[in-house]
Design an enzyme around this catalytic site. Structure first.
Site, PDB file in Angstrom:
ATOM      1  CG  HIS A  17     -85.045  25.841  -2.206  1.00 21.07           C
ATOM      2  ND1 HIS A  17     -85.384  25.590  -0.900  1.00 21.07           N
ATOM      3  CD2 HIS A  17     -86.190  26.262  -2.812  1.00 21.07           C
ATOM      4  CE1 HIS A  17     -86.664  25.869  -0.707  1.00 21.07           C
ATOM      5  NE2 HIS A  17     -87.175  26.268  -1.858  1.00 21.07           N
ATOM      6  CE  LYS A  41     -95.314  32.124   3.532  1.00 22.90           C
ATOM      7  NZ  LYS A  41     -94.320  31.513   2.654  1.00 22.90           N
ATOM      8  NE  ARG A  90     -92.212  21.595  -5.096  1.00 20.99           N
ATOM      9  CZ  ARG A  90     -92.753  21.934  -3.954  1.00 20.99           C
ATOM     10  NH1 ARG A  90     -92.293  21.458  -2.827  1.00 20.99           N
ATOM     11  NH2 ARG A  90     -93.786  22.749  -3.910  1.00 20.99           N
ATOM     12  CB  SER A 127     -89.534  24.784   2.814  1.00 21.71           C
ATOM     13  OG  SER A 127     -88.437  25.184   2.033  1.00 21.71           O
TER      14      SER A 127
END
Length: 151
Positions: A17, A41, A90, A127
């Site tokens: 990030h 979440k 990615r 993450s």
């Protein structure tokens, strides 16, 4: 002013990030790092911690702003007058996922999504991997900016 919104949960911010934001500020006048709030979440870090990690990482960079939001990303873009969404890619799976979102956003608005490929040295970091390393008492510090500290 060319303003880009870089949305995410940043639980926590990673070196990947960080790299995308650093490269984004070379392309835009301002990069707004927007931490999305999703009540469904379960986060490892509180909203305040996540915001502080990012603010601290970019404390000397006036072109980076850190905010939180609850709405659709395109609605928030309109609210802050951002014509661009910045996203990092990615791998091919990221591309397919992000492509669908970008097409939807373009269909619902005139907001463009700008993709940057992650640097080779950070392309494996996510993450969720960082959280797993933290949960298992591993050395997560090589995967995140110095501002990320676990109590």
């Amino acid at each position: 002013m060319k303003r880009a919104l870089f949305p995410g949960s940043f639980d926590p911010i990673t070196n990947g990030h960080f790299d995308i934001i650093k490269r984004g500020i070379k392309l835009f006048d301002e990069v707004v790092v927007a931490i999305g709030i999703n009540a469904d979440k379960n986060y490892m870090f509180s909203l305040e911690e996540r915001k502080r990690f990012i603010e601290e990482a970019f404390k000397d960079q006036p072109k980076v702003k850190v905010v939180t939001y609850k709405s659709l990303t395109i609605d928030f873009c309109k609210e802050i007058d951002s014509k661009f969404i910045l996203r990092g890619l990615r791998n091919p799976a990221d591309f397919e996922f992000e492509k669908a979102i970008a097409h939807t956003n373009r269909r619902l608005s005139k907001i463009e999504t700008v993709f940057l490929l992650t640097a080779a040295k950070t392309s494996f970091i996510s993450s969720s991997i960082v959280r797993d390393v933290i949960r298992n008492n591993g050395d997560y510090t090589v995967l995140v900016p110095d501002s990320v500290r676990v109590k």
